[in-house]
Design a protein around this motif. Sequence first.
Motif, PDB file in Angstrom:
ATOM      1  N   TYR A 197       0.843  -1.206   0.000  1.00  0.00           N
ATOM      2  CA  TYR A 197       0.000   0.000   0.000  1.00  0.00           C
ATOM      3  C   TYR A 197       0.875   1.251   0.000  1.00  0.00           C
ATOM      4  CZ  TYR A 197      -3.424   3.453   1.442  1.00  0.00           C
ATOM      5  OH  TYR A 197      -4.212   4.564   1.505  1.00  0.00           O
ATOM      6  N   PHE A 198       1.873   1.294   0.879  1.00  0.00           N
ATOM      7  CA  PHE A 198       2.735   2.463   0.937  1.00  0.00           C
ATOM      8  C   PHE A 198       3.593   2.595  -0.310  1.00  0.00           C
ATOM      9  CE2 PHE A 198       1.887   2.103   5.502  1.00  0.00           C
ATOM     10  CZ  PHE A 198       1.461   3.397   5.739  1.00  0.00           C
ATOM     11  N   ALA A 199       4.047   1.489  -0.867  1.00  0.00           N
ATOM     12  CA  ALA A 199       4.885   1.538  -2.066  1.00  0.00           C
ATOM     13  C   ALA A 199       4.107   2.022  -3.278  1.00  0.00           C
ATOM     14  CB  ALA A 199       5.480   0.162  -2.350  1.00  0.00           C
ATOM     15  N   LEU A 200       2.863   1.613  -3.371  1.00  0.00           N
ATOM     16  CA  LEU A 200       2.053   1.977  -4.537  1.00  0.00           C
ATOM     17  C   LEU A 200       1.253   3.247  -4.325  1.00  0.00           C
ATOM     18  CD1 LEU A 200       0.756  -1.563  -5.497  1.00  0.00           C
ATOM     19  CD2 LEU A 200       2.599  -0.270  -6.565  1.00  0.00           C
ATOM     20  N   GLY A 201       1.205   3.743  -3.128  1.00  0.00           N
ATOM     21  CA  GLY A 201       0.414   4.931  -2.855  1.00  0.00           C
ATOM     22  C   GLY A 201      -1.038   4.540  -2.739  1.00  0.00           C
ATOM     23  N   SER A 202      -1.884   5.519  -2.742  1.00  0.00           N
ATOM     24  CA  SER A 202      -3.307   5.291  -2.550  1.00  0.00           C
ATOM     25  C   SER A 202      -3.894   4.585  -3.761  1.00  0.00           C
ATOM     26  CB  SER A 202      -4.024   6.623  -2.324  1.00  0.00           C
ATOM     27  OG  SER A 202      -5.389   6.411  -2.094  1.00  0.00           O
ATOM     28  N   GLY A 203      -4.008   3.281  -3.686  1.00  0.00           N
ATOM     29  CA  GLY A 203      -4.599   2.511  -4.786  1.00  0.00           C
ATOM     30  C   GLY A 203      -3.753   2.512  -6.042  1.00  0.00           C
ATOM     31  N   GLY A 204      -2.476   2.784  -5.928  1.00  0.00           N
ATOM     32  CA  GLY A 204      -1.607   2.795  -7.108  1.00  0.00           C
ATOM     33  C   GLY A 204      -1.779   4.042  -7.957  1.00  0.00           C
ATOM     34  N   LYS A 205      -2.321   5.140  -7.367  1.00  0.00           N
ATOM     35  CA  LYS A 205      -2.592   6.354  -8.135  1.00  0.00           C
ATOM     36  C   LYS A 205      -1.402   7.288  -8.205  1.00  0.00           C
ATOM     37  CE  LYS A 205      -7.426   6.321  -6.811  1.00  0.00           C
ATOM     38  NZ  LYS A 205      -8.462   6.970  -6.048  1.00  0.00           N
ATOM     39  N   SER A 206      -0.278   6.880  -7.682  1.00  0.00           N
ATOM     40  CA  SER A 206       0.893   7.739  -7.653  1.00  0.00           C
ATOM     41  C   SER A 206       1.328   8.102  -9.062  1.00  0.00           C
ATOM     42  CB  SER A 206       2.035   7.016  -6.937  1.00  0.00           C
ATOM     43  OG  SER A 206       3.226   7.738  -7.088  1.00  0.00           O
ATOM     44  N   ASN A 207       1.632   9.389  -9.255  1.00  0.00           N
ATOM     45  CA  ASN A 207       2.128   9.824 -10.561  1.00  0.00           C
ATOM     46  C   ASN A 207       3.643   9.956 -10.538  1.00  0.00           C
ATOM     47  OD1 ASN A 207       2.498  12.103  -9.005  1.00  0.00           O
ATOM     48  ND2 ASN A 207       1.697  13.518 -10.517  1.00  0.00           N
ATOM     49  N   THR A 208       4.276   9.384  -9.512  1.00  0.00           N
ATOM     50  CA  THR A 208       5.714   9.526  -9.371  1.00  0.00           C
ATOM     51  C   THR A 208       6.433   8.186  -9.423  1.00  0.00           C
ATOM     52  OG1 THR A 208       5.483   9.487  -6.985  1.00  0.00           O
ATOM     53  CG2 THR A 208       5.527  11.652  -8.037  1.00  0.00           C
ATOM     54  N   ALA A 209       5.884   7.250 -10.150  1.00  0.00           N
ATOM     55  CA  ALA A 209       6.486   5.917 -10.212  1.00  0.00           C
ATOM     56  C   ALA A 209       7.810   5.957 -10.951  1.00  0.00           C
ATOM     57  CB  ALA A 209       5.538   4.948 -10.905  1.00  0.00           C
ATOM     58  N   ILE A 210       8.718   5.107 -10.511  1.00  0.00           N
ATOM     59  CA  ILE A 210      10.016   4.975 -11.171  1.00  0.00           C
ATOM     60  C   ILE A 210      10.006   3.654 -11.919  1.00  0.00           C
ATOM     61  CG2 ILE A 210      12.497   4.787 -10.830  1.00  0.00           C
ATOM     62  CD1 ILE A 210      12.141   6.086  -8.126  1.00  0.00           C
ATOM     63  N   THR A 211      10.317   3.710 -13.187  1.00  0.00           N
ATOM     64  CA  THR A 211      10.405   2.468 -13.935  1.00  0.00           C
ATOM     65  C   THR A 211      11.716   1.784 -13.580  1.00  0.00           C
ATOM     66  OG1 THR A 211      11.517   3.485 -15.803  1.00  0.00           O
ATOM     67  CG2 THR A 211       9.101   3.455 -15.868  1.00  0.00           C
ATOM     68  N   PRO A 212      11.748   0.456 -13.589  1.00  0.00           N
ATOM     69  CA  PRO A 212      12.999  -0.230 -13.249  1.00  0.00           C
ATOM     70  C   PRO A 212      14.166   0.195 -14.141  1.00  0.00           C
ATOM     71  CG  PRO A 212      11.184  -1.780 -13.260  1.00  0.00           C
ATOM     72  CD  PRO A 212      10.650  -0.469 -13.788  1.00  0.00           C
ATOM     73  N   ALA A 213      13.897   0.405 -15.415  1.00  0.00           N
ATOM     74  CA  ALA A 213      14.964   0.808 -16.333  1.00  0.00           C
ATOM     75  C   ALA A 213      15.500   2.190 -15.972  1.00  0.00           C
ATOM     76  CB  ALA A 213      14.454   0.804 -17.774  1.00  0.00           C
ATOM     77  N   ALA A 214      14.603   3.114 -15.639  1.00  0.00           N
ATOM     78  CA  ALA A 214      15.029   4.468 -15.280  1.00  0.00           C
ATOM     79  C   ALA A 214      15.824   4.454 -13.985  1.00  0.00           C
ATOM     80  CB  ALA A 214      13.823   5.388 -15.154  1.00  0.00           C
ATOM     81  N   LYS A 215      15.391   3.641 -13.027  1.00  0.00           N
ATOM     82  CA  LYS A 215      16.093   3.562 -11.757  1.00  0.00           C
ATOM     83  C   LYS A 215      17.492   3.006 -11.967  1.00  0.00           C
ATOM     84  CE  LYS A 215      15.049   2.462  -7.015  1.00  0.00           C
ATOM     85  NZ  LYS A 215      14.070   1.909  -6.116  1.00  0.00           N
ATOM     86  N   THR A 216      17.619   1.948 -12.759  1.00  0.00           N
ATOM     87  CA  THR A 216      18.916   1.345 -13.029  1.00  0.00           C
ATOM     88  C   THR A 216      19.810   2.330 -13.768  1.00  0.00           C
ATOM     89  OG1 THR A 216      17.891  -0.821 -13.148  1.00  0.00           O
ATOM     90  CG2 THR A 216      20.085  -0.602 -14.134  1.00  0.00           C
ATOM     91  N   GLU A 217      19.239   3.010 -14.763  1.00  0.00           N
ATOM     92  CA  GLU A 217      20.009   3.969 -15.542  1.00  0.00           C
ATOM     93  C   GLU A 217      20.517   5.104 -14.674  1.00  0.00           C
ATOM     94  OE1 GLU A 217      18.145   5.484 -19.165  1.00  0.00           O
ATOM     95  OE2 GLU A 217      18.837   7.448 -18.572  1.00  0.00           O
ATOM     96  N   SER A 218      19.651   5.619 -13.783  1.00  0.00           N
ATOM     97  CA  SER A 218      20.039   6.763 -12.978  1.00  0.00           C
ATOM     98  C   SER A 218      21.040   6.397 -11.898  1.00  0.00           C
ATOM     99  CB  SER A 218      18.806   7.416 -12.356  1.00  0.00           C
ATOM    100  OG  SER A 218      18.201   6.530 -11.455  1.00  0.00           O
ATOM    101  N   MET A 219      21.071   5.125 -11.525  1.00  0.00           N
ATOM    102  CA  MET A 219      21.978   4.709 -10.469  1.00  0.00           C
ATOM    103  C   MET A 219      23.311   4.197 -11.018  1.00  0.00           C
ATOM    104  SD  MET A 219      19.206   2.897  -7.983  1.00  0.00           S
ATOM    105  CE  MET A 219      20.359   2.441  -6.725  1.00  0.00           C
TER     106      MET A 219
END
Length: 169
Positions: A24-46
């Motif tokens: 619930y906390f990871a996905l936000g309220s029902g998965g409505k978060s507009n700030t999701a990080i895609t796995p590819a973007a996270k890997t690229e940025s790190m």
Amino acid sequence: PAKSNSLYLIIGILAALVTAGGAYFALGSGGKSNTAITPAAKTESMAKPPASAAKAKVDAKASVATLQNFEDRLATFAGRINGGQEDKAALVAVGNVLKDDITLEKNKLHTLENDATVQRLDQLFGIQWKRADCMVRGLKGYSGAYAEGGGYYDEFQAKFAKFKQDIGV
């Protein structure tokens, strides 16, 4: 034996609740978060550049677009807070993702040749991070956090306008 079976049942229920709460906390309220990080973007940025790689120059115009993107996300986040319709804990999770995204972008600057432009960008990303942190602290009930964030908003707008003017954007 009956006591051990009930103990396993209780442990199983607690594990399920912890897992559900984390989702619930990871996905936000029902998965409505507009700030999701895609796995590819996270890997690229790190990803770290090779130690032998020469430091590149900053692309100031691309950085302006990134800063503006974070401004849009900060405005959306503030709107969600002000709407008062969403669970505060879920919004805290969204704010923490936003802070992490800003931190990742700020850390990319360390791979660049350190010059005055990089230093100014580092400062601008830092102000945005502080604003997101103020919103998160406000959600947690810290007195004065929203007002402090408003001060950072004004500071950012002035410095961002000057930065864009200086680089011709």
